[in-house]
Design a protein around this motif. Structure first.
Motif, PDB file in Angstrom:
ATOM      1  N   ASN A 115      47.493  62.976  68.017  1.00  0.00           N
ATOM      2  CA  ASN A 115      48.665  62.974  68.903  1.00  0.00           C
ATOM      3  C   ASN A 115      48.682  61.785  69.855  1.00  0.00           C
ATOM      4  O   ASN A 115      49.347  61.830  70.900  1.00  0.00           O
ATOM      5  N   ALA A 116      47.991  60.734  69.489  1.00  0.00           N
ATOM      6  CA  ALA A 116      47.901  59.565  70.371  1.00  0.00           C
ATOM      7  C   ALA A 116      49.277  58.988  70.693  1.00  0.00           C
ATOM      8  O   ALA A 116      49.500  58.458  71.786  1.00  0.00           O
ATOM      9  N   ASN A 117      50.238  59.099  69.761  1.00  0.00           N
ATOM     10  CA  ASN A 117      51.574  58.549  69.970  1.00  0.00           C
ATOM     11  C   ASN A 117      52.641  59.627  70.144  1.00  0.00           C
ATOM     12  O   ASN A 117      53.832  59.348  70.029  1.00  0.00           O
ATOM     13  N   THR A 118      52.220  60.856  70.396  1.00  0.00           N
ATOM     14  CA  THR A 118      53.174  61.950  70.600  1.00  0.00           C
ATOM     15  C   THR A 118      53.694  61.921  72.028  1.00  0.00           C
ATOM     16  O   THR A 118      52.913  61.954  72.979  1.00  0.00           O
ATOM     17  N   GLN A 119      55.013  61.858  72.188  1.00  0.00           N
ATOM     18  CA  GLN A 119      55.617  61.801  73.526  1.00  0.00           C
ATOM     19  C   GLN A 119      55.309  63.082  74.306  1.00  0.00           C
ATOM     20  O   GLN A 119      55.489  64.187  73.805  1.00  0.00           O
ATOM     21  N   TYR A 176      49.455  57.466  82.182  1.00  0.00           N
ATOM     22  CA  TYR A 176      48.824  57.198  80.885  1.00  0.00           C
ATOM     23  C   TYR A 176      47.319  56.980  81.032  1.00  0.00           C
ATOM     24  O   TYR A 176      46.544  57.366  80.145  1.00  0.00           O
ATOM     25  N   GLY A 218      46.846  59.904  79.037  1.00  0.00           N
ATOM     26  CA  GLY A 218      47.036  59.306  77.734  1.00  0.00           C
ATOM     27  C   GLY A 218      45.769  59.301  76.886  1.00  0.00           C
ATOM     28  O   GLY A 218      44.647  59.385  77.393  1.00  0.00           O
TER      29      GLY A 218
END
Length: 541
Positions: A31-35, A497, A501
């Motif tokens: 989920n590193a790029n999940t908003q 983040y 993040g």
């Protein structure tokens, strides 16, 4: 008790714990790029030890205490607050840029240029009043001026209606987000009541609240079961504590029209322009007692079942301090102000020119400027309908130029008086009200055919330039606020983040650490197996 089998269990707990830690790191990486996703961390806790006589407490392994989200709640509050301010000025910036395109100033084709050309043509007519061409030029330049005013007024009206439509969609989005948060509240409650932590559901709900902050400002409170309540000042939009209910919905006043018996209000309940369209009839006193009811006003109404009706008393004022709702509401009022200012300019010019042109409505004279239906009633003239009398358009000889209305040859004194009206310093916006308060003689000199300068008054050109200056300042402020808020929210998001993040490098390092720990625990079990083999098979029994 201690022993080989007890140590087996200790190693087993270590393997299970490290396995779950590896699974959590894998979830973070996925989920590193999940908003809206917040990285998760496994918190380990030693299992209860037991007492060994003469030795002390002996450990029994490790257990997973919790899997928590890494999130700064205070930072979330800051970001939502600044996002709501950013949304407010982005909405203003979007519409104001279009308003500037309507006014098109400074420009060779703008209203100020066409107004100057009109006054100049009257000046030229005063020099050669017998010249039919000069009269035609006055007519054409005046028509250009009135057509320009009509077009600007209509464009502002169209832009205002478009802004109201956008406001309705924004209200619909806000109500939709509240319903989604209500649904997530139910899911979170069902998980939390079992003693578990629904991290991913909490992330989804926080993302929705982040999106809602773009629309409006609000406060959030959370109960012991993880359900949130959302309030705007004294109004509860979502009551998470008492049944998780939405009892009110955000609505928009689309239109207010005057009728023979009072007014009709077109209300868009919940921002739904299809199912929520409602028309109410009210009296003049009711409208006066609810000053907040204007076109584009934001209100809240009780949430009712489909097919049910609401009454006028159900409509309450909804105060929004920031967000897109506030931005669009403010700009709709500002567009109305621009229209009213152009109306004031149109009425003042029409009144001044007509007063001189007809010698105060002398019998047999016709007005130069009229409204819809060739009406010369000044209260019926506005920037949207002002034009030149149709009789004059058909026959330019009806343009009066001389002091004697019968038209002495070569007399251009009246045309000159109209041309000099451009330099009169008058209370343009309140011009008609000032006329009503005073006697005609105190404002207009019939013999000299001039209006006396009013204290604090301005020329028509200065009045219009003031409108442009106000527009420029509003646009500049919106641009500056958008730029500042973007920089501020960007800094806050960077902080967020850095805390919440997912760092791929950090997660890979954790994976290696968990892998080594898992292998070490497996090595313990392998060692214990060897010890058991020695005990069972090599003791010579």
């Amino acid at each position: 008790m201690t022993g080989i089998f007890s140590t087996f269990n200790t190693a087993k707990t270590g393997m299970f714990a490290q396995q779950q830690a590896i699974s959590t790191s894998s979830h973070n990486i996925a989920n590193a790029n999940t908003q809206g996703y917040s990285r998760q961390r496994v918190n380990f806790q030693a299992t209860p030890a037991f007492c060994l006589n003469g030795v002390g407490m002996v450990g029994t392994g490790v257990d997973i205490q919790s899997i928590e989200r890494i999130r700064d709640t205070y930072l979330d509050i800051q970001i939502r607050y600044e996002t709501s301010i950013s949304g407010q000025y982005q909405a203003r910036q979007e519409i104001l840029e279009q308003v500037e395109m309507i006014f098109m100033e400074p420009s060779d084709t703008g209203l100020n240029t066409t107004m100057s050309a009109m006054w100049d043509s009257w000046q030229e007519l005063s020099k050669s009043p017998e010249n039919s061409t000069a009269r035609t030029i006055v007519l054409e330049n005046s028509l250009t001026f009135t057509n320009n005013l009509n077009h600007m007024h209509q464009q502002l009206e169209t832009l205002k209606n478009d802004s109201i439509n956008i406001l309705e969609k924004t209200a619909l989005d806000a109500n939709s987000i509240l319903k989604q948060i209500q649904s997530l509240n139910d899911q979170i409650f069902k998980v939390t009541i079992k003693g578990q932590i629904p991290n991913d559901l909490l992330d989804q709900r926080d993302l929705l609240m982040d999106q809602l902050s773009q629309t409006m400002d609000f406060t959030v409170t959370e109960d012991e079961f993880g359900r949130v309540s959302i309030e705007n000042k004294e109004i509860t939009l979502l009551d998470g504590k008492n049944g998780n209910n939405i009892s009110n919905e955000i609505s928009i006043v689309r239109e207010i029209k005057q009728t023979d018996t009072g007014y009709t209000i077109t209300l868009v309940r919940g921002g739904d322009s299809i199912q929520g369209l409602t028309t109410l009839s009210i009296g003049e006193e009711d409208l006066a007692s609810h000053s907040f009811l204007q076109e584009g006003a934001i209100v809240y109404t009780p949430k009712i079942q489909e097919g049910s009706e609401i009454s006028f008393s159900d409509i309450k004022e909804f105060t929004v301090a920031h967000g897109e709702l506030r931005g669009y509401q403010d700009i709709i009022k500002e567009l109305t102000d621009y229209q009213e200012q152009l109306d004031g300019l149109a009425r003042a010019i029409a009144y001044g020119v007509n007063m001189i042109h007809t010698n105060n409505n002398e019998e047999g004279c016709i007005a130069f400027f009229v409204g819809a239906g060739d009406t010369s009633d000044i209260n019926q003239i506005n920037a949207g309908n002002i034009t030149i009398n149709s009789a004059i358009q058909k026959d330019v000889r009806l343009i009066y130029t001389g002091k004697d209305l019968n038209g002495l040859e070569g007399d251009g004194e009246r045309a000159l008086a109209i041309a000099q009206l451009r330099n009169a310093r008058l209370p343009v916006q309140d011009f008609i009200d000032e006329i009503d308060k005073a006697t005609e003689s105190s404002l207009y000199d019939f013999d000299e055919m001039i209006f006396e300068d009013s204290p604090g008054g301005t020329t028509f050109e200065t009045y219009y330039k003031d409108i442009i200056a106000k527009l420029g300042i509003s646009t500049q402020q919106a641009n500056r606020m958008v730029e500042n808020q973007n920089a501020l929210t960007s800094q806050l998001m960077q902080r967020k983040y850095s805390i919440s993040g997912v760092s791929i490098d950090e997660e890979v390092a954790n994976l290696i650490q968990y892998q080594h720990a898992y292998q070490a625990n497996a090595k313990v079990i392998s060692t214990l197996a060897t010890m058991l083999d020695t005990l069972i098979n090599r003791m010579g029994v």
